[in-house]
Structures are given as structure tokens and as C-alpha cells.
Scaffold this motif. Structure first.
Motif, PDB file in Angstrom:
ATOM      1  N   PRO A  12       0.816  -1.228   0.000  1.00 15.12           N
ATOM      2  CA  PRO A  12       0.000   0.000   0.000  1.00 15.12           C
ATOM      3  C   PRO A  12       0.841   1.266   0.000  1.00 15.12           C
ATOM      4  CG  PRO A  12      -0.031  -1.042   2.163  1.00 15.12           C
ATOM      5  CD  PRO A  12       0.616  -2.014   1.230  1.00 15.12           C
ATOM      6  N   SER A  13       2.125   1.160   0.346  1.00 17.85           N
ATOM      7  CA  SER A  13       3.016   2.321   0.295  1.00 17.85           C
ATOM      8  C   SER A  13       3.356   2.722  -1.137  1.00 17.85           C
ATOM      9  CB  SER A  13       4.321   2.016   1.033  1.00 17.85           C
ATOM     10  OG  SER A  13       5.088   1.048   0.327  1.00 17.85           O
ATOM     11  N   GLY A  14       3.101   1.821  -2.083  1.00 16.17           N
ATOM     12  CA  GLY A  14       3.569   2.010  -3.448  1.00 16.17           C
ATOM     13  C   GLY A  14       4.843   1.242  -3.724  1.00 16.17           C
ATOM     14  N   GLY A  15       5.408   0.656  -2.662  1.00 18.50           N
ATOM     15  CA  GLY A  15       6.624  -0.144  -2.830  1.00 18.50           C
ATOM     16  C   GLY A  15       7.758   0.660  -3.428  1.00 18.50           C
ATOM     17  N   ALA A  16       8.504   0.029  -4.312  1.00 21.29           N
ATOM     18  CA  ALA A  16       9.655   0.691  -4.932  1.00 21.29           C
ATOM     19  C   ALA A  16       9.253   1.824  -5.853  1.00 21.29           C
ATOM     20  CB  ALA A  16      10.495  -0.332  -5.706  1.00 21.29           C
ATOM     21  N   TRP A  17       7.961   1.932  -6.198  1.00 21.53           N
ATOM     22  CA  TRP A  17       7.507   3.045  -7.039  1.00 21.53           C
ATOM     23  C   TRP A  17       7.247   4.298  -6.212  1.00 21.53           C
ATOM     24  CZ3 TRP A  17       7.345  -1.789  -8.830  1.00 21.53           C
ATOM     25  CH2 TRP A  17       7.703  -1.981 -10.159  1.00 21.53           C
ATOM     26  N   ALA A  18       7.276   4.179  -4.891  1.00 22.19           N
ATOM     27  CA  ALA A  18       7.188   5.355  -4.029  1.00 22.19           C
ATOM     28  C   ALA A  18       8.580   5.947  -3.844  1.00 22.19           C
ATOM     29  CB  ALA A  18       6.580   4.989  -2.683  1.00 22.19           C
ATOM     30  N   GLN A  19       9.477   5.131  -3.361  1.00 17.12           N
ATOM     31  CA  GLN A  19      10.892   5.471  -3.331  1.00 17.12           C
ATOM     32  C   GLN A  19      11.657   4.161  -3.359  1.00 17.12           C
ATOM     33  OE1 GLN A  19      12.934   6.526   0.399  1.00 17.12           O
ATOM     34  NE2 GLN A  19      10.913   6.931   1.302  1.00 17.12           N
ATOM     35  N   ASN A  20      12.873   4.200  -3.852  1.00 18.70           N
ATOM     36  CA  ASN A  20      13.608   2.962  -4.078  1.00 18.70           C
ATOM     37  C   ASN A  20      15.095   3.138  -3.759  1.00 18.70           C
ATOM     38  OD1 ASN A  20      14.302   0.370  -4.884  1.00 18.70           O
ATOM     39  ND2 ASN A  20      14.308   0.860  -7.071  1.00 18.70           N
ATOM     40  N   PRO A  21      15.431   3.325  -2.462  1.00 20.72           N
ATOM     41  CA  PRO A  21      16.844   3.329  -2.085  1.00 20.72           C
ATOM     42  C   PRO A  21      17.362   1.888  -2.170  1.00 20.72           C
ATOM     43  CG  PRO A  21      15.479   3.481  -0.122  1.00 20.72           C
ATOM     44  CD  PRO A  21      14.543   3.517  -1.304  1.00 20.72           C
ATOM     45  N   TYR A  22      17.882   1.530  -3.296  1.00 22.50           N
ATOM     46  CA  TYR A  22      18.071   0.146  -3.748  1.00 22.50           C
ATOM     47  C   TYR A  22      18.537  -0.798  -2.648  1.00 22.50           C
ATOM     48  CZ  TYR A  22      19.433  -3.565  -6.984  1.00 22.50           C
ATOM     49  OH  TYR A  22      19.555  -4.767  -7.636  1.00 22.50           O
ATOM     50  N   PHE A  23      19.660  -0.500  -2.020  1.00 24.99           N
ATOM     51  CA  PHE A  23      20.205  -1.397  -1.005  1.00 24.99           C
ATOM     52  C   PHE A  23      19.347  -1.398   0.253  1.00 24.99           C
ATOM     53  CE2 PHE A  23      22.893  -2.470   2.592  1.00 24.99           C
ATOM     54  CZ  PHE A  23      23.559  -3.585   2.146  1.00 24.99           C
ATOM     55  N   SER A  24      18.710  -0.292   0.560  1.00 19.59           N
ATOM     56  CA  SER A  24      17.965  -0.133   1.812  1.00 19.59           C
ATOM     57  C   SER A  24      16.494  -0.508   1.693  1.00 19.59           C
ATOM     58  CB  SER A  24      18.065   1.320   2.295  1.00 19.59           C
ATOM     59  OG  SER A  24      19.409   1.732   2.427  1.00 19.59           O
TER      60      SER A  24
END
Length: 371
Positions: free
Chosen positions: A308-320
């Protein structure tokens, strides 16, 4: 017969650094400091109170050597017991939680940073690939993800239209997330016309990578009971992780055996909790083909809200990303997620992945810890 003992580890505070495609006004050390400081404030404890720090950071992705040497102090680890993992952000939580559960440490920080704007991820991927076979053919994350997408397309019959619909759904959810990077809504036609990367993967199928940092304050049950004024956000009910084969054959890619096995192992360790009891799942899906495949692999009930957060499409600090999912899970079960809060969320599953074509999978179940 060995008696199973429930996990006695709690999340006291959460902080997520304001996300951006590139954070250019702060050094990585400043990002770590701001986030760790905010997590301590959220928990209502001082740095002097903690007894350990677990860092999750990648020298390669942060374009530096010996991350812990530069990041330990600003992350709160000066003169504290400090340990670092380079697998993924969620692995940092696994390690930190085990340290707390050992009974030797009681109040700590888990901090993960990822400043991907300073390095080309695909250059890192080529360096990480097996040197005698894969590296000469130019293996990188895009090619591995293309092989994954092709394998799950063949196995499950996904269409590009279904992938686009999943991507649009995540992007729509991200608009309600106050911690998301603002972006225009993608259109199905634009997704279909986006650049082919590695069949059937297109550029628009991949989540944009961002900079970011995440920190959690975790405590033992002993510490919580000794501090009756403390108000934990969540309890870590169970966790597990596993590593799949390095080979990129179709069976390894499409079966998702390790993904499924260790999700089920997490529920087994979270005594009495099953997939039907999970209200929210936050997937570490770097592209929409993986997102759809994960949903099929777990056979989710219709009542479970997916990312529900949008997952990686909300933000995507790759390693974190995995630790970010754990933070979102803790916020959900404590009723503090914000615009994308799921009503009545009591239990949430956080997922983290790493390696070529999601070779490694880890999970944590969070449940509400109201006192």
C-alpha cells in the motif's frame, strides 16, 4: 521436545530520510546522522541509552571503501558495539534482532543508507557477476531481470498488459504516501512504448532508483518491561531468510522456491500466524514482473493489501529497500503509516531481496504491540 519461545524483540522508533532521486545537499554521513537522530527521537531515547548499532551499507553502491569506518559514528555507533552487513537493508534488521534476542544486548539502532545517484548500478552488477562465464557476456541486473521476466511469463502466462496494470496500481498507491518521490502517473500506452531492455522487460517496468536512508530503534522485551513508559510500535513476531542457487536457469527463476519456502518459514517461526492473518505485505519488487510473480507464489487472500506504500515506485533506495519495507510494516501495525494507512492493520509482512534476479529473500512479520 524443544519448546518454541516467541520472539521478544520490539521496534521502538522509525525514521525514513526524505527521499529524492539524488540527495545532493548532504554527504552520506549526514544522511545517516539525520536518520539515526530522527529514529532515536521517535523512540524517545538518547544515543547514550543504546548499547549497539547494526549497519547495513554497501561499499560498492555508495562508491566508497569501508563504509563502517565512516558511517558508524554518525549513525550513532561511537564507542558502541557496532556490526555491519553488506547483503541488504533487511539483513541488517535480521542481524540486529538476533543480537537483541541473544540477551546480551538490549537497545540498539539498525541503520541502512543507499546513495545510488553517485554510481551506475549496472557497472556494479557487472563487477559482481561470475568472472569466467557471466562477466564476459556482460551480465548485469537488467539482463538478469529480463531472464526472470521471461521465465515467469512462460510459467504463469503474464501479459504485458497485466504487468502495466500492476505498475499503475503501485504508482497510484504511491501518490498517497507522504514519503514518496512525487512523479507523474504512468499511462499504459507509454509503458508499452518504453525502451526494450531485455525481453520482455521494458524500461518502464523497472522502479526508478532513488537515494535514501532508514533507521529503526529495536529493544529487547527485557528492556521494554524495565521501562514501562516506553511505547513500542511493533513486535517482531518472526523472521527468516534464504539464498537461492546462483544459476539463472528457468527453474530457479520461475519456481520461486526459496521465496516461498522462507516466507512459510517466517510464518512457522511467528507462532500461530499464517498467510491468512497478514493484513499488509510490502514487497521488495524492483520491477512489476517480480511483483506479480510474488503474489502468485504466496497465493494471497483477497483481504491482504499488497504494497500500500507504493513499494519501490514510491521510493527505491536500492540497497535499503528491505529495511524501508520493515519500517513501513511497523508504521502500518502502529497506525502511523499516513495517507496509505490500512484500516485495522494488525500484522504486516516485510520482504527484502538482493542478488541477481532476486537470488536472496528475507522476511519479517511485524505485529501491533499496543500496551
Amino acid at each position: 521436545m524443544v519448546k518454541k519461545v516467541p520472539m521478544d524483540v520490539y521496534v521502538l522508533g522509525v525514521a525514513i530520510h526524505p527521499a529524492a532521486t539524488a540527495i545532493g545537499d548532504a554527504r552520506l554521513e549526514e544522511m545517516a546522522y539525520r536518520t539515526a537522530r530522527a529514529a532515536l527521537d521517535d523512540a524517545g531515547v538518547r544515543r547514550a541509552d543504546i548499547d549497539h548499532l547494526t549497519l547495513a551499507a554497501s561499499d560498492e553502491l555508495d562508491a566508497r571503501g569501508i563504509s563502517s569506518m565512516l558511517l558508524a559514528a554518525p549513525s550513532g555507533g561511537y564507542l558502541k558495539d557496532e556490526m555491519r552487513t553488506t547483503d541488504s537493508g533487511l539483513t541488517g534488521l535480521h542481524l540486529g534482532a538476533m543480537r537483541v534476542a541473544s540477551g546480551h544486548l538490549h537497545l540498539g539502532l539498525v541503520v541502512s543508507t543507499s546513495q545510488n545517484s553517485v554510481v551506475d548500478l549496472e557497472d556494479i552488477a557487472r563487477m559482481r557477476s561470475e568472472p569466467f562465464f557471466l562477466r564476459p557476456v556482460g551480465m548485469n541486473f537488467a539482463i538478469a531481470d529480463g531472464l526472470f521476466a521471461n521465465a515467469v511469463q512462460q510459467r504463469y502466462g503474464f501479459s504485458e498488459e497485466a504487468v502495466a496494470a500492476c505498475l499503475i496500481e503501485r504508482s497510484r498507491a504511491a501518490r498517497d504516501n507522504p514519503r514518496a518521490v512525487p512523479r507523474d502517473m504512468p499511462r499504459a500506452a507509454d509503458i508499452a512504448r518504453s525502451e526494450p531492455i531485455a525481453y520482455p522487460l521494458r524500461a518502464a517496468h523497472r522502479a526508478p532508483v532513488t537515494d535514501g536512508a532508514v533507521a529503526l530503534v529495536i529493544a529487547s522485551g527485557h528492556w521494554v518491561r524495565a521501562h514501562p513508559d516506553a511505547r513500542p510500535l511493533a513486535r517482531l513476531a518472526g523472521m527468516a531468510w534464504g539464498v537461492d542457487r546462483y544459476q539463472l536457469d528457468a527453474d530457479r527463476l520461475a519456481s520461486l522456491d526459496v521465496f516461498r519456502q522462507y516466507a512459510m518459514e517466517t510464518f512457522k517461526r511467528a507462532d500461530g500466524i499464517g498467510i491468512d492473518d497478514i493484513d499488509v505485505i510490502e514487497f521488495d519488487a524492483q520491477h512489476a514482473w517480480a511483483d506479480l510473480a510474488y503474489q502468485i507464489a504466496l497465493q494471497l487472500p483477497s483481504s491482504t493489501r499488497v504494497s500500500p506504500s507504493g513499494g519501490a515506485w514510491a521510493q527505491n533506495p536500492y540497497f535499503s529497500m528491505g529495511l524501508l519495507n520493515a519500517a513501513e510494516a511497523a508504521l502500518q501495525v502502529s497506525g502511523r503509516a499516513g495517507g496509505h494507512q490500512v484500516d485495522g492493520a494488525k500484522r504486516a509482512l516485510a520482504h527484502g531481496a538482493s542478488g541477481f534476479a532476486q537470488q536472496t529473500h528475507g522476511f519479517v512479520v511485524m505485529e501491533g504491540a499496543g500496551r
